[in-house]
Write a protein that holds these residues in place. Structure first.
Motif, PDB file in Angstrom:
ATOM      1  N   PRO A 288       0.805  -1.218   0.000  1.00 30.92           N
ATOM      2  CA  PRO A 288       0.000   0.000   0.000  1.00 30.92           C
ATOM      3  C   PRO A 288       0.842   1.274   0.000  1.00 30.92           C
ATOM      4  O   PRO A 288       0.369   2.330  -0.400  1.00 30.92           O
ATOM      5  CB  PRO A 288      -0.840  -0.107   1.277  1.00 30.92           C
ATOM      6  N   ASN A 289       2.102   1.156   0.421  1.00 26.70           N
ATOM      7  CA  ASN A 289       2.978   2.333   0.399  1.00 26.70           C
ATOM      8  C   ASN A 289       4.046   2.236  -0.682  1.00 26.70           C
ATOM      9  O   ASN A 289       5.066   2.938  -0.634  1.00 26.70           O
ATOM     10  CB  ASN A 289       3.659   2.515   1.763  1.00 26.70           C
ATOM     11  N   GLY A 290       3.804   1.363  -1.661  1.00 20.04           N
ATOM     12  CA  GLY A 290       4.813   1.113  -2.697  1.00 20.04           C
ATOM     13  C   GLY A 290       5.260   2.366  -3.421  1.00 20.04           C
ATOM     14  O   GLY A 290       6.457   2.598  -3.614  1.00 20.04           O
ATOM     15  N   ARG A 291       4.289   3.207  -3.798  1.00 24.42           N
ATOM     16  CA  ARG A 291       4.661   4.404  -4.566  1.00 24.42           C
ATOM     17  C   ARG A 291       5.470   5.386  -3.735  1.00 24.42           C
ATOM     18  O   ARG A 291       6.363   6.068  -4.229  1.00 24.42           O
ATOM     19  CB  ARG A 291       3.404   5.087  -5.110  1.00 24.42           C
ATOM     20  N   MET A 292       5.124   5.462  -2.452  1.00 24.75           N
ATOM     21  CA  MET A 292       5.880   6.370  -1.569  1.00 24.75           C
ATOM     22  C   MET A 292       7.303   5.834  -1.386  1.00 24.75           C
ATOM     23  O   MET A 292       8.275   6.592  -1.354  1.00 24.75           O
ATOM     24  CB  MET A 292       5.213   6.465  -0.207  1.00 24.75           C
ATOM     25  N   LYS A 293       7.405   4.509  -1.277  1.00 23.71           N
ATOM     26  CA  LYS A 293       8.740   3.916  -1.083  1.00 23.71           C
ATOM     27  C   LYS A 293       9.636   4.213  -2.278  1.00 23.71           C
ATOM     28  O   LYS A 293      10.840   4.390  -2.132  1.00 23.71           O
ATOM     29  CB  LYS A 293       8.618   2.402  -0.865  1.00 23.71           C
ATOM     30  N   ALA A 294       9.036   4.265  -3.482  1.00 28.42           N
ATOM     31  CA  ALA A 294       9.838   4.542  -4.683  1.00 28.42           C
ATOM     32  C   ALA A 294      10.452   5.938  -4.610  1.00 28.42           C
ATOM     33  O   ALA A 294      11.557   6.170  -5.105  1.00 28.42           O
ATOM     34  CB  ALA A 294       8.987   4.388  -5.929  1.00 28.42           C
ATOM     35  N   VAL A 295       9.731   6.874  -4.000  1.00 31.90           N
ATOM     36  CA  VAL A 295      10.287   8.229  -3.857  1.00 31.90           C
ATOM     37  C   VAL A 295      11.534   8.176  -2.953  1.00 31.90           C
ATOM     38  O   VAL A 295      12.532   8.843  -3.223  1.00 31.90           O
ATOM     39  CB  VAL A 295       9.216   9.200  -3.306  1.00 31.90           C
ATOM     40  N   LYS A 321      -5.142  -4.495  -8.997  1.00 31.67           N
ATOM     41  CA  LYS A 321      -4.797  -3.100  -9.286  1.00 31.67           C
ATOM     42  C   LYS A 321      -5.399  -2.237  -8.184  1.00 31.67           C
ATOM     43  O   LYS A 321      -6.584  -2.356  -7.882  1.00 31.67           O
ATOM     44  CB  LYS A 321      -5.353  -2.706 -10.650  1.00 31.67           C
ATOM     45  N   PRO A 322      -4.602  -1.408  -7.531  1.00 27.77           N
ATOM     46  CA  PRO A 322      -5.141  -0.683  -6.388  1.00 27.77           C
ATOM     47  C   PRO A 322      -6.173   0.345  -6.832  1.00 27.77           C
ATOM     48  O   PRO A 322      -5.882   1.197  -7.651  1.00 27.77           O
ATOM     49  CB  PRO A 322      -3.924   0.007  -5.778  1.00 27.77           C
ATOM     50  N   VAL A 323      -7.380   0.204  -6.327  1.00 25.72           N
ATOM     51  CA  VAL A 323      -8.397   1.192  -6.656  1.00 25.72           C
ATOM     52  C   VAL A 323      -8.754   1.990  -5.410  1.00 25.72           C
ATOM     53  O   VAL A 323      -9.560   2.896  -5.435  1.00 25.72           O
ATOM     54  CB  VAL A 323      -9.690   0.550  -7.234  1.00 25.72           C
ATOM     55  N   LEU A 324      -8.130   1.608  -4.297  1.00 28.85           N
ATOM     56  CA  LEU A 324      -8.560   2.146  -3.015  1.00 28.85           C
ATOM     57  C   LEU A 324      -8.051   3.556  -2.753  1.00 28.85           C
ATOM     58  O   LEU A 324      -8.801   4.442  -2.394  1.00 28.85           O
ATOM     59  CB  LEU A 324      -8.056   1.245  -1.881  1.00 28.85           C
ATOM     60  N   ARG A 325      -6.757   3.715  -2.960  1.00 31.74           N
ATOM     61  CA  ARG A 325      -6.183   4.995  -2.539  1.00 31.74           C
ATOM     62  C   ARG A 325      -6.576   6.104  -3.509  1.00 31.74           C
ATOM     63  O   ARG A 325      -6.131   6.154  -4.645  1.00 31.74           O
ATOM     64  CB  ARG A 325      -4.670   4.870  -2.452  1.00 31.74           C
ATOM     65  N   GLU A 326      -7.419   6.966  -3.048  1.00 32.36           N
ATOM     66  CA  GLU A 326      -7.887   8.058  -3.888  1.00 32.36           C
ATOM     67  C   GLU A 326      -6.799   9.119  -4.006  1.00 32.36           C
ATOM     68  O   GLU A 326      -5.935   9.239  -3.141  1.00 32.36           O
ATOM     69  CB  GLU A 326      -9.143   8.687  -3.265  1.00 32.36           C
ATOM     70  N   ALA A 327      -6.911   9.891  -5.083  1.00 34.13           N
ATOM     71  CA  ALA A 327      -5.888  10.899  -5.354  1.00 34.13           C
ATOM     72  C   ALA A 327      -5.689  11.834  -4.163  1.00 34.13           C
ATOM     73  O   ALA A 327      -4.559  12.078  -3.732  1.00 34.13           O
ATOM     74  CB  ALA A 327      -6.265  11.688  -6.603  1.00 34.13           C
TER      75      ALA A 327
END
Ligand code: SAH
Ligand code: SF4
Length: 374
Positions: A288-295, A321-327
């Motif tokens: 769930p924090n994959g995108r933040m970890k990439a930063v 495919k994650p649909v949960l985390r809204e923008a």
């Protein structure tokens, strides 16, 4: 950090053997050391601002049949959708009100005239409505040079076309040999985009069946050799209704694919210091924090998904495919976390690739004015 690792990370230029060594580090301390180093390199070369692109997946209709992708043309289970021109323009308008100055318009691949015209009109309208303020990246697959030019002239200035795999052997294993999936045609498309004047992005999937660490190092060498201005890459995630699904037992665990994806981003940052690197959505399917970890591994672009929820579910290229985390949730979380770590989430600037600026010798001041690119 071990001496040998530090020595490689601090080299002026990395050879393929160095890349292989960096991609082969152990999990734990060694991996962490590479990610932290890459994050510092990002701070020095592209800065502490993490730029935002709102992602609009406007259609999942696709005439291609990539063997890994859930929306491939011949998947009878894929529910097709296509947003109308008015819907896309409205979404872009709402994004602008919410503070976005950069959008990515992505879709399955179609090559008919109606599609080319639609994208052209949508781009022109979004530019017009925002008085040139909205920067537009397109990611609509392989097109003729003429179509790419029409879209550029309409106002798009960045284009993402992942090569998927830089090696022909692996490329041919993950694409059908039906004349519509030609590795060289894809590579030529990247050259056309560059010639027209786009900022060009490419990328690969990580953790594919049959993929070796040498293939990943070759992918990085390819990105450098084509002088990519931007890269978006993320983990391969299996999808039930694809011909590649039966090879799932060959895959590394989700944790290992996540680690390898972060490592690949970090090594790329060390190798190509001043490019833009996007944190891909697929990372969130593994963590769930994959995108933040990439930063924190060196990426400097975050792409919240602005596709309406019902369509987002249908843009089903891989499972879970994650649909949960809204923008808004991602933006709020990222803003806080980045601030604590000395980074700044930046929506109000385009954040174009510094590598592009030096490739075309554009002075810093001109880069934000799209007309300067023409
Ligand atoms: N149709 C366009 C753009 C949309 S697809 C194109 O193919 O260029 C966007 C990306 O989704 C592809 O480039 C591919 O790398 C990625 N993708 C497709 N299937 C995937 C899967 N199963 N796992 C991870 N990424 C996938
Ligand atoms: Fe179509 Fe892109 Fe999926 Fe290939 S990866 S099937 S081109 S949407």
């Amino acid at each position: 950090m071990s001496r040998w690792l530090n020595d490689i990370l601090c080299k002026d230029s990395l050879a393929k053997d160095d890349l292989v060594q960096l991609l082969s580090v152990n999990e734990g301390i060694e991996t962490e050391a590479v990610l932290e180093h890459a994050s510092r390199v990002r701070n020095t070369f592209t800065g502490k601002k993490i730029y935002v692109r709102g992602l609009i997946e406007f259609s999942n209709i696709c005439k291609k049949n990539c063997l890994y992708c859930g929306v491939r043309g011949s998947n009878p289970f894929a529910e097709r959708y296509e947003l109308s021109k008015a819907q896309i323009i409205e979404l872009a308008g709402a994004a602008s009100v919410a503070g976005y100055t950069s959008l990515v318009l992505q879709s399955g691949e179609r090559n008919d005239n109606a599609f080319a015209r639609k994208v052209e009109e949508v781009v022109a309208k979004i530019k017009q409505a925002s008085v040139g303020k909205t920067g537009i990246t397109l990611s609509c697959g392989e097109q003729s040079e003429e179509t790419y030019k029409r879209w550029f002239d309409a106002g798009a200035h960045r284009y993402l076309l992942r090569v998927e795999s830089s090696g022909t052997r692996l490329y041919n294993k993950i694409h059908p040999s039906d004349g519509k999936h030609d590795h060289q045609v894809r590579i030529n498309a990247l050259e056309s985009l560059k010639k027209i004047g786009y900022q060009v992005g490419t990328g690969v999937m990580i953790g594919l069946p049959f993929q070796k660490v040498e293939d990943m190092a070759d992918d990085l060498v390819f990105m450098k050799s084509v002088e990519a201005d931007m890269v978006g890459m993320g983990p391969y995630i299996e999808h039930y209704h694809t011909p590649l699904y039966p090879f799932t037992p060959l895959l590394k665990s989700p944790e290992e694919r996540l680690r390898l994806s972060l490592l690949m981003i970090a090594v790329l940052r060390v190798y190509m210091k001043n490019i833009n690197i996007a944190s891909s959505t697929a990372l969130d399917a593994l963590d769930p924090n994959g995108r933040m970890k990439a930063v924190f591994a060196g990426a400097n672009i975050l792409m919240p998904n602005l596709t309406p929820a019902d369509c987002r579910e249908k843009y089903d290229i891989y499972k879970d495919k994650p649909v949960l985390r809204e923008a808004e949730e991602l933006i709020a979380k990222a803003t806080g976390t980045f601030k604590k770590n000395g980074l700044e989430l930046c929506m109000e600037e385009w954040g174009d690739s510094p590598a592009y600026k030096s490739r075309v010798h554009l002075p810093e001041a001109n880069i934000r004015n799209n007309s300067a690119l023409k």
